[in-house]
Design a protein around this motif. Structure first.
Motif, short mmCIF file in Angstrom:
data_model
loop_
_atom_site.label_atom_id
_atom_site.label_comp_id
_atom_site.label_asym_id
_atom_site.label_seq_id
_atom_site.Cartn_x
_atom_site.Cartn_y
_atom_site.Cartn_z
N GLY A 144 -42.74 33.46 -15.36
CA GLY A 144 -41.80 33.20 -14.28
C GLY A 144 -42.10 31.88 -13.58
N ALA A 145 -43.38 31.58 -13.43
CA ALA A 145 -43.78 30.33 -12.77
C ALA A 145 -43.36 29.12 -13.60
N VAL A 146 -43.61 29.19 -14.90
CA VAL A 146 -43.25 28.07 -15.78
C VAL A 146 -41.73 27.92 -15.85
N PHE A 147 -41.04 29.03 -16.03
CA PHE A 147 -39.58 28.96 -16.12
C PHE A 147 -38.98 28.39 -14.84
N GLY A 148 -39.40 28.92 -13.70
CA GLY A 148 -38.85 28.48 -12.43
C GLY A 148 -39.15 27.01 -12.17
N ASP A 149 -40.37 26.59 -12.49
CA ASP A 149 -40.76 25.20 -12.24
C ASP A 149 -39.99 24.24 -13.15
N ASN A 428 -35.35 32.88 -21.38
CA ASN A 428 -36.08 33.66 -20.37
C ASN A 428 -35.88 35.16 -20.47
N ASP A 429 -34.71 35.62 -20.94
CA ASP A 429 -34.45 37.06 -20.99
C ASP A 429 -34.80 37.68 -22.34
N ALA A 430 -35.51 36.93 -23.18
CA ALA A 430 -35.98 37.46 -24.46
C ALA A 430 -37.49 37.66 -24.39
N HIS A 514 -35.08 26.29 -21.46
CA HIS A 514 -35.58 26.47 -22.83
C HIS A 514 -34.81 25.58 -23.82
N ARG A 515 -33.58 25.22 -23.47
CA ARG A 515 -32.79 24.34 -24.34
C ARG A 515 -33.50 23.00 -24.55
N VAL A 516 -34.20 22.55 -23.53
CA VAL A 516 -34.93 21.29 -23.63
C VAL A 516 -36.04 21.40 -24.67
N ALA A 517 -36.78 22.51 -24.63
CA ALA A 517 -37.86 22.72 -25.60
C ALA A 517 -37.31 22.79 -27.02
N PHE A 518 -36.19 23.49 -27.19
CA PHE A 518 -35.58 23.59 -28.52
C PHE A 518 -35.17 22.20 -29.02
#
Length: 581
Positions: A144-149, A428-430, A514-518
């Motif tokens: 959650g911290a990584v996703f939110g940041d 995030n929801d997977a 997550h689209r950025v990482a992909f």
């Protein structure tokens, strides 16, 4: 520079001309007309759905619209070919100079390439982590911290005015339990043997807190009742835990702008004020809820409570805000907290919750909708569980926290950069599997290594060029002859670079970092593919012997890839690698 935006503008201009010529009727809405990469690269460079989405409102066949549109687009010197496929899809092949120009644009903009103004400086509050201040952050909080940041950084990159916020849940009974647990460690520091009853926190992390309390008050609380020490230990313990949490977040590279205390809502009239705002809208009433769906609990009995008419704003049932005994429900301070956000003037709210808060989403959205008269949207993002593995087997590391693996355990094992990137390799929801061996593996199957290796390779190209006496500064590379980038493998890299500004806006619009990482993995793959081809085709190598001018054009392409990787990793909170060890 956003080529997709430019080509969409060309399509819209052509459609407008078709209206002026009477080919299309007036009054059509072009908002759903898109220009995007085709599903199959063999079909062209870009595709538009214009004919498909306009056919019904125009009362025309898609093919008839597409044929005329294709002819108009082909008149532009940027479009080499415009072809109609199937019932009315339209594919375009673009002039090579456009792709070569992307390389120059990326170097000129540097890390700002792809930065967008679409957010128009709207004020966005991103609340994330918000863990109970009862212990160190665990691996679930890490995600959650990584996703939110990363989301906050993405929104900043797309032109929003972002506030990162942590909601300290220090107003509930769990803080009393924390204080009692610290008291046991305090007694232990005085040499007493203690037993942790069920419901207390037995983790070793409270040992130094108990010792610190002893240093502060000596034996003043030894063998004394709760009436003497509970009220005093509660804030002491909470602040100690928040110091621990802040240190954990810092180790992960997360820094908050605001820490908001739930306790500050109690006894200050702020909860009452929020509920009064709802009452003034006719949304608070006294009533009796229906029993829960399914089997009625044995202890259920109808009680009159103070209820929020949340069904008026999309919820499934109305929600209690005050119990029959007059005490606030857990929902009441959450309403007050979000009311505070609304009154602070935010244009949009985003809450990042753990998967176990799924049932809380509708009621929270209903509250914000009611409090803001529907003016302030709330997007709730749920982060699913993280499962830890080592060598493919479920893995637990330490019992320092008592019952769970901590954020610090993970960061200490693999580092902040690896932790952050891997946490964003799934939506995030997977659910996410985190294997300590695989995330450190140096292979294509490890996305963080693959992306970092691409950046490090570019750095090695620049070093090699400078050793050969070829200037590889961005200022000199910008002046290179980009027409020399004419091989299909080089153009393919440039095409992937051109997708970056579009990708950023899509990710920012959907709140999906997550689209950025992909994307970074795909870009790295293109760079590695070009590198491999250069092993067999010497003209594709970045540094050409005896050809400084040609080398600079090819190095410029590599540097443009590094610029985008650096910008993308910056959004994710990851430091680009200069070399791999």
């Amino acid at each position: 520079m956003n080529l997709f935006t430019e080509m969409r503008a060309l399509v819209i201009d052509a459609l407008t001309a078709m209206q002026a010529e009477g080919v299309l009727p007036e009054g059509l809405d072009f908002k759903n007309v898109a220009v995007e990469p085709p599903r199959d690269a063999l079909h062209g460079d870009m595709a538009t759905n214009a004919a498909m989405v306009l056919a019904k409102p125009a009362k025309m066949k898609p093919r008839d619209i597409a044929d005329v549109l294709a002819a108009k687009l082909a008149e532009d010197n940027r479009v080499v070919v415009a072809e109609v496929a199937g019932p009315g899809f339209l594919n375009m092949r673009l002039e090579a100079g456009l792709w070569q120009g992307v390389v120059k644009a990326a170097l000129e903009a540097g890390n700002d390439f792809g930065r967008s103004t679409m957010g128009a400086q709207k004020k966005v509050n991103v609340e994330y982590v918000s863990a109970n201040p009862t212990g160190p952050l665990h691996v679930g909080h890490t995600r959650g911290a990584v996703f939110g940041d990363a989301l906050a950084s993405l929104l900043d990159f797309t032109g929003h005015d972002v506030t990162r916020e942590y909601y300290i849940n220090d107003g509930g009974g769990q803080v009393d339990v924390l204080a009692r647990s610290v008291y046991l460690r305090y007694l232990e520091a005085h040499g007493q043997e203690v037993a942790f009853a069920d419901g207390t926190y037995p983790g070793d992390y409270l040992i130094p807190v108990g010792e610190a309390l002893k240093d502060k008050v000596g034996d003043a609380y030894v063998d004394k009742g709760e009436d003497v020490w509970l009220a005093e230990i509660r804030p002491f313990a909470t602040e100690a835990m928040m110091d621990l949490i802040r240190a954990d977040l810092k180790a992960l590279g997360v820094e908050m702008d605001v820490f908001f205390s739930e306790k500050s809502l109690y006894g200050t009239g702020r909860i009452e004020s929020a509920l009064k705002a709802l009452e003034d809208k006719g949304l608070i009433y006294e009533g009796v809820l229906e029993p829960p769906k399914g089997k009625k609990p044995e202890d259920w009995e109808p009680r009159e409570q103070t209820l929020f008419r949340s069904t008026d704003h999309g919820d499934d049932v109305d929600r209690p805000v005050k119990k029959s005994d007059g005490a606030w429900t857990y929902f009441a301070p959450d309403i007050a907290y979000h009311y505070d956000k609304v009154t602070r003037g935010f244009d949009e709210l985003i809450d990042v919750f753990g998967a176990d808060h799924g049932g809380y989403v509708k009621r929270m959205k209903a509250a914000v909708s009611a409090l803001s008269d529907g003016e302030v949207p709330l997007d709730v993002k749920l982060t699913q569980l993280v499962k830890l593995y080592k060598n493919g087997e479920p893995f637990k590391m330490s019992k320092r926290a008592g019952t769970f693996v901590t954020l610090r355990d993970v960061v200490d094992q693999v580092g902040s950069d690896v932790t952050r990137f891997v946490m964003l390799t799934r939506k995030n929801d997977a659910p996410l599997d985190f294997d300590f061996d695989k995330v450190l593996e140096q292979s294509k199957d490890n996305p963080v290594f693959y992306v970092q290796y691409a950046h490090a390779r570019v750095c090695s190209v620049v070093r090699k060029a400078e050793e050969a006496g070829i200037s590889a500064s961005d200022a000199d590379l910008i002046a290179a002859d980009f027409s020399k980038l004419d091989h299909e493998a080089e153009i393919a890299v440039a095409k992937k670079l051109a997708e970056w500004p579009r990708l950023v806006e899509i990710a920012g619009r959907t709140n999906e970092p997550h689209r950025v990482a992909f994307y970074l993995y795909e870009l790295a793959s293109e760079l590695h593919g070009l590198w491999t081809k250069g092993n067999d085709i010497t003209s594709l190598r970045f540094v050409q012997e005896g050809g400084a001018a040609t080398s600079q054009s090819k190095i410029a392409l590599a540097r443009a890839v590094a610029v985008v990787i650096s910008a993308g990793l910056g959004i994710l909170g990851v430091t680009p690698a200069q070399e791999m060890r």
